[in-house]
Design a protein around this motif. Sequence first.
Motif, short mmCIF file in Angstrom:
data_model
loop_
_atom_site.label_atom_id
_atom_site.label_comp_id
_atom_site.label_asym_id
_atom_site.label_seq_id
_atom_site.Cartn_x
_atom_site.Cartn_y
_atom_site.Cartn_z
N GLY A 58 0.79 -1.22 0.00
CA GLY A 58 0.00 0.00 0.00
C GLY A 58 0.82 1.26 0.00
N LYS A 59 2.13 1.15 0.05
CA LYS A 59 2.93 2.37 -0.09
C LYS A 59 4.13 2.10 -0.99
N PHE B 88 9.85 4.93 -9.04
CA PHE B 88 9.47 4.15 -7.87
C PHE B 88 10.38 4.46 -6.68
N GLY C 249 5.00 5.36 -4.68
CA GLY C 249 3.85 4.54 -5.05
C GLY C 249 2.62 4.92 -4.28
N GLU D 254 -7.00 2.33 -8.61
CA GLU D 254 -6.00 2.93 -9.51
C GLU D 254 -5.92 2.20 -10.84
N ASP E 168 -4.60 -1.59 -8.62
CA ASP E 168 -4.51 -1.44 -7.16
C ASP E 168 -5.82 -0.92 -6.59
N ASN F 109 -7.36 0.47 -2.92
CA ASN F 109 -7.03 0.92 -1.58
C ASN F 109 -8.33 1.20 -0.83
N1 LIG Z 1 1.54 -2.78 -13.75
C1 LIG Z 1 2.02 -1.55 -13.62
N2 LIG Z 1 2.42 -0.84 -14.68
C2 LIG Z 1 2.92 0.42 -14.55
N3 LIG Z 1 3.06 1.05 -13.37
C3 LIG Z 1 2.66 0.41 -12.26
C4 LIG Z 1 2.11 -0.91 -12.33
N4 LIG Z 1 1.81 -1.30 -11.08
C5 LIG Z 1 2.16 -0.29 -10.27
N5 LIG Z 1 2.68 0.76 -10.97
C6 LIG Z 1 3.18 2.02 -10.41
O1 LIG Z 1 3.65 1.78 -9.10
C7 LIG Z 1 2.85 2.45 -8.14
C8 LIG Z 1 2.64 1.57 -6.91
O2 LIG Z 1 2.04 0.34 -7.26
P1 LIG Z 1 0.71 -0.17 -6.55
O3 LIG Z 1 0.29 -1.44 -7.18
O4 LIG Z 1 -0.30 0.93 -6.52
O5 LIG Z 1 1.20 -0.51 -5.09
P2 LIG Z 1 0.77 0.10 -3.68
O6 LIG Z 1 -0.34 -0.77 -3.18
O7 LIG Z 1 1.99 -0.05 -2.88
O8 LIG Z 1 0.30 1.49 -3.88
C9 LIG Z 1 1.58 2.79 -8.90
O9 LIG Z 1 0.90 3.89 -8.38
C10 LIG Z 1 2.08 3.03 -10.31
O10 LIG Z 1 2.62 4.33 -10.43
#
Ligand SMILES: Nc1ncnc2c1ncn2[C@@H]1O[C@H](COP(=O)(O)OP(=O)(O)O)[C@@H](O)[C@H]1O
Length: 308
Positions: free
Chosen positions: A139-140, A205, A216, A260, A273, A275
Amino acid sequence: MIHVLYENPAWLPPLATALDARGLPWRAIDASTGFFEVEGDIPAGIWLNRMSPSAHTRGHAGGIHYVREWLGVLEERGARVVNGSHSYALEVSKVRQHAALHTMGILTPRTVAVVGRDQLVAASRQMEAPFITKHNQGGKGLGVQLFRDHDAFDRHVGSEAYEEPMDGVHLLQAYIEPPSRSITRVEIVDGQMMFAMRSATDMGFELCPADACQVGDAFCPVGEAPTSRFAAEPIEADDPLVRAYIAFCDRHRIDVAGIEFVTGADGRRYTYDINMNTNYNSAVAKAAGVDGMAPIAALCERLLATGR
Ligand SMILES: Nc1ncnc2c1ncn2[C@@H]1O[C@H](COP(=O)(O)OP(=O)(O)O)[C@@H](O)[C@H]1O
Ligand SMILES: [Mg+2]
């Protein structure tokens, strides 16, 4: 009484303001540790689950399990929990989020779940580069890293930089590179879209300036992210994706969610994602011109008035 289960105190002030503005009776319960009598009476009122799936990064791993047990007991007794046990099970598992999204025909990036550090290299051969890694529970931005080729990934797995996910489950996921260099987050409360926000991904990231969170977690309320990173996303309430999200929340009994998605070069929107805590910061609120917590307070008020 509205009983708010929380772990991260940084997330409370905007909620407190919204609840107080409506003159609602509420109390905050720190659920990072504690005790309760399993057969004891349950206080009257409704419960609002604001437990963080990244509690383990603040030394509160037990709280994640504690809340799971507590929600089970509350619901067993018929208490109404906002974001109850089923939505919480999704909150702490990206694998289950993806499976559930897929079932409802919502497009997700191709994903492989992997348990065991020694399995990662073999599993990665099922992915085309570029791909990203992430932790099942986070989540972060936990464990979110981009790999442009397999060699770099192999080196990473063998290096000291490798971090074991909290629940042992890694995700390898197709990287959807957004030409817009942004992602979109749709906020849904009580079956309605509140607003959608665009967040720039330019910072990659890496750690965000707030230090307390990673990039993230673009919507983390800790620290002040620059307003320029966020913009309101003009997305209609009758957009098919928004309607699919609302149907998803309805089916999975999710009262509050920020979902998201990223739009790829192919023009398709990939959802990656969900949340359950709307953790937008003041920069987001300013950019969107809305108070995201007000609808949550309104939901609590309605549930309090109508009983369990
Ligand atoms: N499959 C993906 N393709 C491109 N960017 C991604 C992808 N998954 C995550 N990201 C990027 O990484 C960030 C964090 O990933 P996320 O799955 O939202 O994890 P968290 O639950 O930690 O927020 C996202 O907000 C996005 O910017
Ligand atoms: Mg996210």
